[in-house]
Structure formats: C-alpha cells, structure tokens
Design a protein around this motif. Structure first.
Motif, PDB file in Angstrom:
ATOM      1  N   ASN A  92       0.831  -1.212   0.000  1.00  0.00           N
ATOM      2  CA  ASN A  92       0.000   0.000   0.000  1.00  0.00           C
ATOM      3  C   ASN A  92       0.861   1.255   0.000  1.00  0.00           C
ATOM      4  N   MET A  93       1.987   1.213   0.699  1.00  0.00           N
ATOM      5  CA  MET A  93       2.874   2.369   0.714  1.00  0.00           C
ATOM      6  C   MET A  93       3.357   2.692  -0.710  1.00  0.00           C
ATOM      7  N   ASN A  94       3.740   1.664  -1.456  1.00  0.00           N
ATOM      8  CA  ASN A  94       4.183   1.889  -2.838  1.00  0.00           C
ATOM      9  C   ASN A  94       3.036   2.293  -3.758  1.00  0.00           C
ATOM     10  N   LYS A  95       1.854   1.735  -3.524  1.00  0.00           N
ATOM     11  CA  LYS A  95       0.689   2.125  -4.331  1.00  0.00           C
ATOM     12  C   LYS A  95       0.440   3.621  -4.195  1.00  0.00           C
ATOM     13  N   PHE A  96       0.426   4.098  -2.960  1.00  0.00           N
ATOM     14  CA  PHE A  96       0.105   5.503  -2.755  1.00  0.00           C
ATOM     15  C   PHE A  96       1.273   6.416  -3.080  1.00  0.00           C
ATOM     16  N   SER A  97       2.484   5.918  -3.023  1.00  0.00           N
ATOM     17  CA  SER A  97       3.632   6.685  -3.502  1.00  0.00           C
ATOM     18  C   SER A  97       3.510   6.908  -5.011  1.00  0.00           C
ATOM     19  N   LEU A  98       3.106   5.867  -5.714  1.00  0.00           N
ATOM     20  CA  LEU A  98       2.876   5.974  -7.154  1.00  0.00           C
ATOM     21  C   LEU A  98       1.738   6.956  -7.447  1.00  0.00           C
ATOM     22  N   ILE A  99       0.644   6.856  -6.695  1.00  0.00           N
ATOM     23  CA  ILE A  99      -0.483   7.786  -6.861  1.00  0.00           C
ATOM     24  C   ILE A  99      -0.016   9.217  -6.592  1.00  0.00           C
ATOM     25  N   ASP A 100       0.789   9.442  -5.555  1.00  0.00           N
ATOM     26  CA  ASP A 100       1.294  10.779  -5.244  1.00  0.00           C
ATOM     27  C   ASP A 100       2.086  11.349  -6.420  1.00  0.00           C
ATOM     28  N   ARG A 101       2.938  10.526  -7.029  1.00  0.00           N
ATOM     29  CA  ARG A 101       3.719  11.000  -8.179  1.00  0.00           C
ATOM     30  C   ARG A 101       2.820  11.336  -9.354  1.00  0.00           C
ATOM     31  N   MET A 102       1.789  10.523  -9.566  1.00  0.00           N
ATOM     32  CA  MET A 102       0.863  10.796 -10.663  1.00  0.00           C
ATOM     33  C   MET A 102       0.066  12.077 -10.401  1.00  0.00           C
ATOM     34  N   LEU A 103      -0.369  12.288  -9.174  1.00  0.00           N
ATOM     35  CA  LEU A 103      -1.103  13.513  -8.848  1.00  0.00           C
ATOM     36  C   LEU A 103      -0.235  14.739  -9.130  1.00  0.00           C
ATOM     37  N   ASP A 104       1.061  14.642  -8.813  1.00  0.00           N
ATOM     38  CA  ASP A 104       1.978  15.747  -9.120  1.00  0.00           C
ATOM     39  C   ASP A 104       2.027  16.007 -10.623  1.00  0.00           C
ATOM     40  N   LEU A 105       2.147  14.953 -11.421  1.00  0.00           N
ATOM     41  CA  LEU A 105       2.194  15.118 -12.876  1.00  0.00           C
ATOM     42  C   LEU A 105       0.915  15.752 -13.419  1.00  0.00           C
ATOM     43  N   TYR A 106      -0.201  15.341 -12.850  1.00  0.00           N
ATOM     44  CA  TYR A 106      -1.499  15.869 -13.275  1.00  0.00           C
ATOM     45  C   TYR A 106      -1.782  17.252 -12.691  1.00  0.00           C
TER      46      TYR A 106
END
Length: 124
Positions: A92-106
């Motif tokens: 879950n930590m990696n899932k949300f780390s990935l989501i955080d990076r995507m939110l930054d890109l968006y």
C-alpha cells in the motif's frame, strides 16, 4: 474470537506519504465522485482508471517509464485495462507513492483524493 472496534468509518483527505497501515478500506472519493470499494487493489485501480480517463496522454507517458506496469501479460501482473498490466503484490505504501507522483504530474492536489477507512478489527 473477534472484537469489533466501535470506531466510526472516516472519509479523510489523502496526504502525500500517508500510511494506511491497520486501516480497512471502505471506499474513495476522487474525480468521478464517491465509490464503495472493499479492498486496496480495487481502490488503487479505480484511481488509476479515473486518472487515465481524465488525461490519457499524461497517464500513458507515466506508465511508459514505470517498472510497475507492462503492456504484456506476464505472471505476477494484473490487467487494469486492455493491454496494461500492473505488478501484483505492491505494498500500500508503494501504491500511494505511485499515486502521489501521478497527482503531481497531473497537477492535482492530493486533498482532492479522499479515502474512507476504518480501523482493522483486532483479534484477541
């Protein structure tokens, strides 16, 4: 024997780096409104799907450079949309780390994502 915690379910704004350890998912609210989902992988895939639908160009550019995704079906991968597969077993930590990076890109503020959880039932 299970003793249920009497703590209410809470819908909270996601914060970068937030840990959902010892939390049971109930649902999430994001670009397309609130959705009930009872497990973390369905929430994760739902968020990814909404991001893809919001802007496929940003999404595709991100997954091209990520080792978490593949365009080929392989053992250890789950299909999240046609011709796009996600590595199984991501924490879950990696899932949300990935989501955080995507939110930054968006350029979407992390607070736009809300996660509804409750404490995991404690066994005694």
């Amino acid at each position: 024997m299970l003793i249920l915690d009497k703590i209410a379910e809470t819908l909270v704004e996601h914060e970068k780096g937030q840990s959902y350890t010892n939390k049971k998912p109930i649902g999430y609210e994001f670009l397309e409104g609130y959705k009930e989902e009872g497990n973390w992988i369905d929430i994760f895939i739902g968020i990814l799907t909404e991001l893809f639908e919001y802007n496929p160009l940003i999404f595709n550019k991100f997954v091209e450079n990520s080792s978490w995704f593949s365009n080929k079906s392989n053992d250890g991968y789950t299909e999240i949309k046609p011709n796009l597969y996600l590595v199984r077993g991501i924490s879950n930590m990696n899932k949300f780390s990935l989501i955080d990076r995507m939110l930054d890109l968006y350029e979407i503020q992390s607070e736009k994502l809300k996660i509804k959880t409750r404490d995991i039932e404690k066994e005694i």
